[in-house]
Design a protein around this motif. Structure first.
Motif, PDB file in Angstrom:
ATOM      1  N   THR A   2      -1.647 -33.763  25.448  1.00  0.00           N
ATOM      2  CA  THR A   2      -0.509 -33.616  24.553  1.00  0.00           C
ATOM      3  C   THR A   2       0.456 -32.594  25.134  1.00  0.00           C
ATOM      4  OG1 THR A   2      -1.827 -34.155  22.596  1.00  0.00           O
ATOM      5  CG2 THR A   2       0.247 -32.976  22.250  1.00  0.00           C
ATOM      6  N   ARG A   4       3.809 -30.423  24.377  1.00  0.00           N
ATOM      7  CA  ARG A   4       4.673 -29.936  23.306  1.00  0.00           C
ATOM      8  C   ARG A   4       6.117 -29.864  23.810  1.00  0.00           C
ATOM      9  NH1 ARG A   4       3.029 -26.993  19.012  1.00  0.00           N
ATOM     10  NH2 ARG A   4       4.509 -25.293  19.445  1.00  0.00           N
ATOM     11  N   ASP A  24       5.839 -40.941  17.339  1.00  0.00           N
ATOM     12  CA  ASP A  24       4.601 -41.631  17.760  1.00  0.00           C
ATOM     13  C   ASP A  24       4.516 -41.809  19.272  1.00  0.00           C
ATOM     14  OD1 ASP A  24       3.575 -41.893  15.170  1.00  0.00           O
ATOM     15  OD2 ASP A  24       4.703 -43.744  14.825  1.00  0.00           O
ATOM     16  N   HIS A  25       5.166 -40.946  20.040  1.00  0.00           N
ATOM     17  CA  HIS A  25       5.044 -41.022  21.495  1.00  0.00           C
ATOM     18  C   HIS A  25       3.604 -40.696  21.901  1.00  0.00           C
ATOM     19  CE1 HIS A  25       5.618 -40.086  25.761  1.00  0.00           C
ATOM     20  NE2 HIS A  25       6.745 -40.768  25.687  1.00  0.00           N
ATOM     21  N   THR A  27       2.357 -39.190  24.425  1.00  0.00           N
ATOM     22  CA  THR A  27       2.142 -37.932  25.150  1.00  0.00           C
ATOM     23  C   THR A  27       2.865 -36.750  24.514  1.00  0.00           C
ATOM     24  OG1 THR A  27       1.929 -39.166  27.226  1.00  0.00           O
ATOM     25  CG2 THR A  27       2.345 -36.795  27.399  1.00  0.00           C
ATOM     26  N   PHE A  28       4.078 -36.959  24.048  1.00  0.00           N
ATOM     27  CA  PHE A  28       4.926 -35.855  23.606  1.00  0.00           C
ATOM     28  C   PHE A  28       4.765 -35.573  22.119  1.00  0.00           C
ATOM     29  CE2 PHE A  28       7.895 -37.403  27.167  1.00  0.00           C
ATOM     30  CZ  PHE A  28       7.251 -36.600  28.098  1.00  0.00           C
ATOM     31  N   GLU A  29       4.598 -34.307  21.788  1.00  0.00           N
ATOM     32  CA  GLU A  29       4.551 -33.847  20.407  1.00  0.00           C
ATOM     33  C   GLU A  29       5.773 -32.980  20.150  1.00  0.00           C
ATOM     34  OE1 GLU A  29       2.142 -30.597  17.656  1.00  0.00           O
ATOM     35  OE2 GLU A  29       1.222 -31.345  19.508  1.00  0.00           O
ATOM     36  N   GLU A 336       8.558 -38.071  31.175  1.00  0.00           N
ATOM     37  CA  GLU A 336       7.275 -38.709  31.484  1.00  0.00           C
ATOM     38  C   GLU A 336       6.974 -38.628  32.975  1.00  0.00           C
ATOM     39  OE1 GLU A 336       7.687 -41.942  27.812  1.00  0.00           O
ATOM     40  OE2 GLU A 336       7.916 -42.602  29.890  1.00  0.00           O
TER      41      GLU A 336
END
Length: 344
Positions: A2, A4, A24-25, A27-29, A336
């Motif tokens: 994850t 941030r 809802d990606h 990898t990215f929060e 990404e």
């Protein structure tokens, strides 16, 4: 894993696209959103005049908007996306990079700086190596990476495919959607029943950025592609999707089928937001069209069609969604790539 992330300039047109694309990606929060001092302290729902065609994600709607300043965002952000106006970004983004943040920016400032990667992941991922040059020259631990202008990103992947035939000269005329000017950029009285045959600064961006994107990086220095590029940029009354008419002169003499195959087979990249295929090629001479084709590949694909031979080379049309592939989506894809290549 994850990662941030934060968004600088989150309430504007491109900032809202970032919010939409990061929902809802895998990898990215999303951990922080910033805006002007007038919006700071408000909930995102209060601060943003939401205009995107999906609802504000519930968790983002109640998120507190922060000031766009290094000392007002969490220190543990792994990556920062920027959709700031270039006038503000010119000072803010270097400050974030100097403070150690990695910044993936859609803003136009510094795109042509010799130590700043200007990147389309499917076209020139190796240009990320400029980050080491940038860090050495600027003495910071962070990094600044750019995606190109929305009109440039529509055309350049198709030019990268044509470069297999020796790209020598390009003439392009654009038909650009009103969303590219932002919510208040073009009034209804200006654009309805009209076309505006000038977009300030746009032609210069297409002519210079495309040559940087297609250029070569030797590990220490980037050389621009030697093709001559000239552009004429026009605003038309479509909402989203930039349509472009391209005339390319080539060293070789490929057939229409050769060109179509080169575009269709141009390799994509294995990243969460990347389309497959990158370039969707139409056989019909009436396609692509903005209303029908801007959402190919969830708005991340390039569409091409109308390929014909001319007395000097090849002509064709290409199209991309200007606020997804041409703006926020391009920055997310660069983010990404930064993760994939270990820069984040």
């Amino acid at each position: 894993m994850t990662v941030r992330v934060g968004i600088l300039g989150a309430t504007g047109a491109v900032g809202q696209r970032f919010i939409q694309l990061l929902d809802d990606h895998p990898t990215f929060e999303l951990a922080a959103v910033t805006a002007s001092d007038e919006s700071a302290g408000k909930s995102y729902r209060e601060a943003a005049k939401w205009r995107v065609d999906t609802p504000i994600p519930d968790d983002v709607a109640e998120m507190e908007v922060r000031r766009t300043a290094v000392d007002d965002v969490p220190e543990d952000l792994d990556l920062v996306f920027s959709s700031l106006p270039s006038s503000a970004a010119a000072d803010v983004e270097p400050a974030f990079a100097e403070a150690g943040f990695v910044v993936s920016s859609n803003s136009s400032n510094d795109r042509m700086a010799p130590d700043v990667p200007l990147t389309i992941p499917e076209v020139n991922a190796d240009h990320l190596g400029l980050i080491e040059v940038q860090r050495d020259e600027r003495g910071w631990d962070g990094a600044l990476i750019k995606n190109p202008n929305c009109s440039t990103i529509t055309m350049t992947p198709t030019l990268a495919a044509l470069d297999a035939f020796g790209l020598e000269r390009v003439h392009v005329s654009t038909l650009q959607a009103v969303s590219g000017a932002g919510y208040s950029g073009v009034t209804s009285m200006e654009i309805i029943d009209n076309a505006i045959p000038h977009i300030g600064g746009e032609e210069e961006k297409m002519e210079s950025e495309s040559r940087k994107l297609l250029g070569s990086f030797d590990g220490a220095e980037l050389s621009l592609h030697d093709a001559d590029v000239s552009a004429s940029c026009n605003r038309i009354p479509t909402l989203d999707g930039h349509l472009e008419n391209v005339f390319a002169e080539l060293a070789e003499d490929p057939s229409v089928d050769d060109v179509a195959d080169a575009m269709r087979e141009f390799p994509g990249i294995d990243l969460p937001s990347a389309p497959d295929p990158l370039i969707h090629v139409f056989e019909e001479p009436t396609r692509p069209q903005p209303r029908l084709d801007r959402m190919h590949g969830d708005g991340m694909a390039i569409s091409a069609g109308g390929i014909q031979e001319t007395s000097t080379g090849i002509k064709y049309n290409c199209l991309a969604h200007n606020t997804i592939r041409g703006a926020a989506g391009a920055s997310v894809l660069n983010g990404e790539l930064l993760v994939e290549e270990g820069w984040v």
